[in-house]
Design a protein around this motif. Structure first.
Motif, short mmCIF file in Angstrom:
data_model
loop_
_atom_site.label_atom_id
_atom_site.label_comp_id
_atom_site.label_asym_id
_atom_site.label_seq_id
_atom_site.Cartn_x
_atom_site.Cartn_y
_atom_site.Cartn_z
N CYS B 222 38.66 27.73 37.76
CA CYS B 222 39.28 28.90 37.16
C CYS B 222 39.82 28.50 35.80
N ASP B 266 43.16 30.51 41.70
CA ASP B 266 43.26 31.57 40.70
C ASP B 266 44.54 31.38 39.89
N LYS B 309 43.66 35.59 45.09
CA LYS B 309 43.78 36.19 43.75
C LYS B 309 45.24 36.39 43.43
#
Lengths: 635, 422
Positions: B222, B266, B309
Motif C-alpha cells: 500500500c 491499508d 480498509k
C-alpha cells in the motif's frame, strides 16, 4: 608565388601495381573496428529499466521537502485543501436545467411572460427603462430631498418621544393650556371668517359635550372641557360649569393632600410634620446632612411648592381672566425654563467629575464621626435639628439604648454576645457594633415618643449625660467580660495544648536527621588481637586510635540555613516506582528530559492562549470530510 | 475568567499533572471500546473490499462465492447485492469519480458495474465485461484517469474504453498477487508476486523499474497517501516493511508484532499510521515510524482477517474476515463519537498532551501498553520471543567461537532483503 624546384618535378618513374587500390581498400578495412554485437534482450531491458528508475526516483524526489515538512509539522490539518463553496452563476444553472414537471413549466412560462431576465445584467425591461430615464443630477437631487425628509421626520419623532417622556405634570399642564388657547384662537378666527362653519363646530362641540357628560370625568382635560373653555368666554353658565367641575376636581385633589396631616396632632408645626413623614428630605438644608448628597438642593424645592400651590388655584383664575399677552409670554418663559433645566441636568450627567467634586466638598464639611457611622434616618433628623458637637453626639448615642431598654432587649443582647464570644472578635470593635445594633432596635420603639420629647432631650442634655454613665453599667459588664475572654483565649489555647511543643519537637527531629546524615566512623578494632582480651578488658587507646577510621566530613546540609525545613536526600522507594529510570530515546541529556517534564501544560499554570497552543493536537481532522491524497495543487 | 497565574499559588505542578496524566491514561483504557458493529450478510468469506471515493458511508465488499455487496455504514445495512463472478471475487476497486466499480474474479473476467443500483425491472448487468486469457488476481484503478491495472500472470494496464490492455508489463513469469497505483505520482505502480519480489513500474515509459526480493512472499502493498515515495508491504514472515522507493536496498522500517502472515495493509488517509490484517485473527495499527503496533483489535468470533480498509475520514477501520463478516472499528479505540463540546475538546486535547508528556513514566507506560490478547496470540507471542532470543543467542555464540569478522553483524532491516534487481 611559390617556387618550383626541378627535382620535385622529376619523380622516379615506377611501375604501378594493379593491386594497389585493392591493398588500400584492404588497409582501410583493417583499420576499422568491427561493429559490436547488439545487446541481448535482457540486457537492453535492464538498461532501459535503470534509466527509467533514475528518472522516476528523481521525479518522486521532488516530494522530499514536502514530506519532511509534514513530518516535522507541529500540527497538520486534514483535509488539506479546504473546499470552497462554489457559487455557480445563475445563467449556468438556468441553462443547464430544464423545466420538466408541469409546475416548473408553468413557473417558467410566467417568468418568460414577465420578461424576467436570466442573463448577466439582471434587470427587467422596466428597470432598464427607469435607469435610462433618470439622469444622475436628478437622481442626486431626489436623493438629497428624500434624505432631508427622512432626517426631519426622525427629528420630529425624537422630539415627540422626548416630550412624551417628560414626567412633570406642570409642564404638561402648561402645554395643554397653550394648546387650549390656540384652539380658542382658531375658533375666533373661524368665527370671523366663516360663521356657519363655526356654528357647525359649536354643534359638534355640543355633541361631544353630551358624550362627555355620559362619562363621569371632572377634569378639564378632555375634548369637552376644551370646548367648554371656548364657550366660557361667551356663556356664563358654561363658565360656571367649568368652575364647578374645577371645584370638584380641586376638592378631590385637596382630599389627597389632607390625608397626611390626619395622623398627626394638629398642634405640630408644619416643618416638623414634613420632617417626620418624609425623613429623607432634610428640613433645614444644612451641609451637615449626607442624605442630601444625591438630591436636588433644598432651596430649589420651596419655590416649587409655592408654585404648586399657585397652580392649584390657577386654572380657575386663568379661565376667569382675560388672556393677556403677558401671561402668554410668562408661560413660554416657563416652558423655556423647563427646557433649560433639563439641559442643565443633562450637562451635569455628562460631567460627573464636577458633581464628584461637589460631593467631596460636602463630605469634607461633615463631622468625621457622622461620616464613619452607618446612620439611621431618625438620627439624621435629630442631628439636623439640634446640631450637637461630636462629643455630645457620642454621649447621646450611648445613652439612647439604655434609656428605653427592656428585659427582652437585654436578653437578646446577651445571646448575641454569646454568639460573638465564640468567634473571638476584636473587643472594642465588637462593642461598638453591638451598641449600634442595639440603637437601631431601640429606635423603632423610641421613634414614637421622640417627637414629643425631642425638645426636652436637648434641654436636658447635661443631665442625661450624667445618667447615661450610671445606666451603662447593667448593659456593659457583659461586653467587658467578653473583652477579658478575648485576652484569655491565647492562654486557653496554650493550656489546651500544653503537652505538645511542636516547635521543640521539630527541632529535635531535625537534630536527629542531622546526626543520622553524618558519616559514621568505621570501627575496625579487633579486641584481643596483639594484646590480652577477655571480659572486662578493653582494647588499648592506641589501638583504638589506629583502627577507628574517620570518614571525610560530609558536604554541608542543604537545609543548613533553613530552620523550618528538613531536607532528605535519600531515595524514596515509593516514589521510585513512578520515576523514569533511564533516559528515554529522543532526549540526549537528562536535563532536557527534566525540562520537558517541568514545564506545566495545564490551564492552571498557563494563560488560555498559551494553553490552547500547548495542547493543540498533532493532527486535526474534520468529521465527515474525505481526506484526499496529497496532490501537487494543494502543496 | 480572570485568574492569578502566580506559580506560588499553584504549587506542585509536576505531581499534579502527573496524577492527571495517570488518570487520563487509566480512563483511556477504561473507555477503549473500539468495536462498533459487524456487517453480516455474506455467504462466504470476505475476500476483498473497496472504499467509495466520494461517499464515506458506502463500502463495497466481495466474497469468495463471487458475490459483491454494497453497504451503507450509517445504517449498517447491505443496500445492494449482486452476483459478480463465478468463484472468488479476487479484487475490486471503485472508479475515482465513484460512478462505477470494477471487479475481477476467478472466472477470468474483468467487469465494470454501475455504482447505482439498477432501476425497477432492469437487469443487474455489468456495463462492460472483459474476458481475459488468464485469471486476474487483483485490480486497481488510476487515481485521475480512465485507466486501470490488473494483475495475474503479468501486470496489464487497460484503457476503460478498450477490451485489450494498453500495455502488459512483465518481468519474469509468476503470478502477481496485487498491484497498486501510487495515489500521488499516479503513473507509478507497485506489485508483489509470489516469487517473493516486489516490483515497481512506471506507466509513462511502460517499463518496470526495479525489483526487490525478500526472504518471503509479500501479500499486498500500500502506498502512503501523503508521502509519494513510501510504501508498505505486508509479508508472509509476520512482518511489514516500509520502503522508500528510491532506496530499496533496505526498508525504512520493519514493523513486527503479528504472529502469523500479514494478509492486507491499508494506510490511514493522514499517512501517519496504517492498519494491517493478519492470519492470526487480529488487526493491528502501526504508526509509520514505529517498529511496533500501538493497537491490536480482536474478537472471539473474528477468524483470519483477509482484507482491511481505513475509511477516508480517518475515523474508522473496516475488516473483512473468513467467517463472512465485515467489522467496523474505531481507529482510535477510546475516542468519543459524536460532536464534542468545546470544553470537552479542550479537556481531551489536554489529556492527550499529558499522556504524551508523561509517556515514559513507568506506571503510565505500563497502563497505556496493556492489552488483552487472546490466548492463542499470547502464547505465540511468547513462543516467538523465545525463538528469537534463541536465534540471537546462537548467533552470538557462533560469533564468539569463530574468527573475528567472519560472522558479520546484519541489521534487522537488511536481514530480510535477499536482493535488489536492477
Amino acid at each position: 608565388g611559390e617556387k618550383l624546384v626541378l627535382s620535385e618535378l622529376l619523380q622516379p618513374i615506377k611501375a604501378k601495381s594493379a593491386l594497389s587500390s585493392v591493398k588500400k581498400e584492404l588497409n582501410k578495412v583493417k583499420q576499422k573496428k568491427a561493429v559490436e554485437l547488439p545487446l541481448s534482450k535482457e540486457e537492453a531491458e535492464r538498461v532501459v529499466r535503470e534509466a527509467a528508475y533514475v528518472r522516476t526516483s528523481k521525479d518522486v524526489g521532488k516530494w522530499q521537502q514536502v514530506v519532511l515538512q509534514n513530518r516535522r509539522a507541529e500540527q497538520l490539518t486534514f483535509p488539506m485543501k479546504q473546499e470552497l463553496v462554489a457559487v455557480a452563476p445563475l445563467e449556468q444553472v438556468v441553462s443547464a436545467w430544464k423545466a420538466r414537471t408541469p409546475l416548473e413549466q408553468e413557473i417558467f412560462g410566467l417568468l418568460h411572460k414577465t420578461q424576467q431576465p436570466i442573463t448577466d445584467p439582471l434587470l427587467t425591461p422596466q428597470e432598464k427603462a427607469s435607469l435610462q430615464a433618470m439622469s444622475l443630477e436628478e437622481a442626486r437631487q431626489r436623493r438629497a430631498e428624500l434624505q432631508k425628509a427622512r432626517v426631519l421626520q426622525s427629528y420630529y419623532e425624537a422630539k415627540a418621544r422626548r416630550e412624551k417622556k417628560i414626567k412633570s405634570k406642570k409642564y404638561h399642564r402648561v402645554l395643554k393650556k397653550s394648546k387650549r388657547r390656540k384652539a380658542l384662537k382658531e375658533f375666533e378666527l373661524l368665527r370671523n371668517a366663516d360663521p356657519e362653519a363655526a356654528l357647525a363646530k359649536l354643534e359638534e362641540l355640543e355633541q361631544l359635550r353630551m358624550e362627555e357628560r355620559m362619562s363621569l370625568k371632572h377634569q378639564n382635560k378632555g375634548k369637552w372641557a376644551r370646548s367648554r373653555a371656548i364657550m366660557a368666554k361667551y356663556d356664563l353658565e358654561a363658565r360656571k360649569a367649568m368652575q364647578e367641575q374645577l371645584a370638584k376636581n380641586k376638592e378631590l385633589m385637596q382630599k389627597v393632600q389632607v390625608e397626611l396631616p390626619e395622623e398627626e396632632p394638629g398642634d405640630v408645626p408644619a416643618e416638623d410634620l414634613v420632617a417626620e413623614s418624609v425623613p429623607t428630605v432634610p428640613m433645614d438644608a444644612s451641609g451637615a446632612n449626607p442624605w442630601m448628597l444625591g438630591k436636588p438642593s433644598g432651596p430649589a424645592k420651596e419655590p416649587e411648592v409655592q408654585e404648586d400651590l399657585g397652580d392649584v388655584t390657577e386654572p380657575a383664575v386663568a379661565e376667569s381672566k382675560d388672556m393677556s399677552e403677558e401671561e402668554m409670554s410668562e408661560e413660554e418663559a416657563l416652558l423655556q425654563d423647563f427646557e433649560q433645566k433639563r439641559h442643565i441636568r443633562r450637562q451635569q450627567a455628562a460631567s460627573p467629575e464636577l458633581q464628584g467634586a461637589d460631593k467631596a466638598e460636602m463630605v469634607s464639611e461633615l463631622p468625621e464621626d457622622i461620616s464613619v457611622h452607618p446612620i439611621c434616618p431618625e438620627e439624621q433628623v435629630s442631628m439636623g435639628i439640634d446640631q450637637p458637637s461630636p462629643a455630645q453626639q457620642e454621649v447621646l448615642l450611648l445613652e439612647q439604648p439604655s434609656r428605653v431598654q427592656t428585659m427582652e432587649d437585654v436578653e437578646a443582647f446577651a445571646s448575641e454576645e454569646c454568639a460573638e464570644e465564640q468567634e473571638i472578635p476584636v473587643a472594642a470593635g465588637a462593642e461598638k457594633r453591638v451598641h449600634q445594633q442595639q440603637e437601631g432596635r431601640a429606635e423603632d420603639r423610641q421613634a414614637k415618643k421622640r417627637k414629643a420629647k425631642k425638645r426636652r432631650i436637648i434641654s436636658l442634655q447635661a443631665v442625661l449625660a450624667g445618667k447615661s454613665q450610671e445606666i451603662q453599667c447593667p448593659s456593659l459588664p457583659v461586653a467587658v467580660e467578653e473583652e477579658e475572654g478575648g485576652i484569655d483565649q491565647r492562654g486557653v489555647i496554650t493550656e489546651a495544648f500544653a503537652g505538645d511543643d511542636v516547635v521543640a519537637d521539630f527541632r529535635r527531629e531535625k537534630r536527629k536527621a542531622e546526626q543520622a546524615g553524618k558519616p559514621q566512623p568505621v570501627n575496625l578494632v579487633l579486641p584481643g588481637w596483639g594484646e590480652w582480651g577477655g571480659t572486662g578488658l578493653r582494647p588499648s587507646k592506641k589501638k583504638m586510635k589506629g583502627f577507628l577510621l574517620k570518614p571525610p566530613t560530609a558536604p554541608p546540609r542543604k537545609d543548613q540555613h533553613l530552620p523550618h525545613v528538613i531536607m532528605s536526600e535519600q531515595r524514596n522507594i515509593h516514589a521510585a516506582a513512578h520515576q523514569v529510570s533511564e533516559l528515554p530515546f529522543p532526549f540526549e541529556k537528562h536535563q532536557q528530559f527534566e525540562r520537558s517534564i517541568r514545564t506545566p501544560v495545564g490551564s492552571m499554570w498557563n494563560t488560555q492562549r498559551a494553553f490552547q497552543k500547548l495542547t493543540a493536537p498533532r493532527i486535526v481532522t474534520r468529521a465527515g470530510h474525505i481526506i484526499q491524497p496529497i496532490s501537487a495543487e494543494n502543496v | 475568567v480572570p485568574r492569578n497565574y502566580d506559580p506560588i499559588l499553584h504549587p506542585f505542578e509536576v505531581p499534579r499533572e502527573y496524577t492527571r496524566a495517570l488518570n487520563a491514561t487509566k480512563l483511556e483504557r477504561v473507555f477503549a471500546k473500539p468495536f462498533l458493529s459487524s456487517l453480516d450478510g455474506h455467504r462466504d468469506g470476505v475476500n476483498c473490499m473497496a472504499k467509495h471515493p466520494k461517499s464515506l458511508s458506502t463500502v463495497l465488499s466481495g466474497a469468495c462465492d463471487g458475490e459483491v455487496k454494497i453497504w451503507n455504514l450509517t445504517k449498517r445495512q447491505c443496500i445492494r447485492t449482486l452476483q459478480a463472478h463465478e468463484g472468488f471475487v479476487r479484487g475490486m476497486c471503485a472508479r475515482f469519480c465513484g460512478t462505477s466499480f470494477f471487479t475481477v474474479g476467478d472466472d477470468k473476467t474483468v467487469k465494470q458495474w454501475k455504482m447505482e443500483s439498477p432501476g425497477y425491472g432492469e437487469e443487474e448487468e455489468p456495463i462492460h465485461t472483459i474476458l481475459g486469457k488468464t485469471v486476474y488476481t487483483g485490480i486497481d484503478h488510476h487515481w485521475k484517469e480512465a485507466v486501470f491495472a490488473t494483475c495475474g500472470q503479468q501486470v496489464d494496464i487497460w484503457d476503460e474504453q478498450r477490451t485489450s490492455p494498453m500495455c502488459s508489463l512483465t518481468w519474469g513469469f509468476d503470478s502477481i498477487s496485487s498491484v497498486k497505483f501510487n495515489p500521488i505520482e499516479t503513473y507509478l505502480l507497485g506489485s508483489c508476486a509470489s516469487d517473493r519480489n516486489i516490483v515497481l513500474y512506471d506507466m509513462r515509459q511502460s517499463t518496470p523499474l526495479k525489483k526487490v526480493i525478500l526472504k518471503m512472499r509479500t501479500n499486498t502493498l500500500c502506498w502512503n497517501p501523503m508521502e509519494a515515495f513510501i510504501f508498505t508491504a505486508a509479508n508472509e514472515d509476520y512482518n511489514l516493511y516500509t520502503f522508500d522507493m528510491r532506496f530499496l536496498a533496505s526498508p525504512v522500517m520493519v514493523h513486527m508484532d503479528h504472529v502469523s502472515a500479514v494478509l492486507d495493509v491499508d494506510y490511514s488517509p493522514t499517512g501517519k499510521e496504517f492498519v494491517s490484517a493478519s492470519f492470526d485473527k487480529s488487526i493491528r495499527i502501526f504508526p509509520v515510524d514505529k517498529g511496533h503496533s500501538r493497537e491490536i483489535y480482536h474478537t472471539k468470533r473474528m477468524q483470519h482477517v483477509i482484507t482491511v480498509k481505513w475509511t477516508s475520514d480517518n475515523k474508522y477501520i473496516l475488516c473483512g474476515s473468513d467467517e463472512m463478516n465485515i467489522r467496523l472499528w474505531k481507529a482510535n479505540a477510546s475516542e468519543k463519537l459524536g460532536v464534542l463540546a468545546p470544553r470537552e475538546k479542550a479537556a481531551m486535547n489536554y489529556n492527550q498532551k499529558l499522556k504524551e508528556k508523561f509517556q515514559y513514566h513507568p506506571q503510565i507506560k505500563r497502563i497505556a501498553r496493556h492489552r488483552h490478547l487472546p490466548k492463542s496470540i499470547y502464547c505465540q507471542v511468547k513462543e516467538q520471543r523465545i525463538m528469537k532470543e534463541a536465534r540471537r543467542r546462537k548467533e552470538q555464540n557462533r560469533r564468539k567461537h569463530s574468527k573475528p569478522g567472519s560472522v558479520p553483524f546484519v541489521s534487522e532491516k537488511k536481514k530480510h532483503i535477499v536482493a535488489v534487481v536492477k
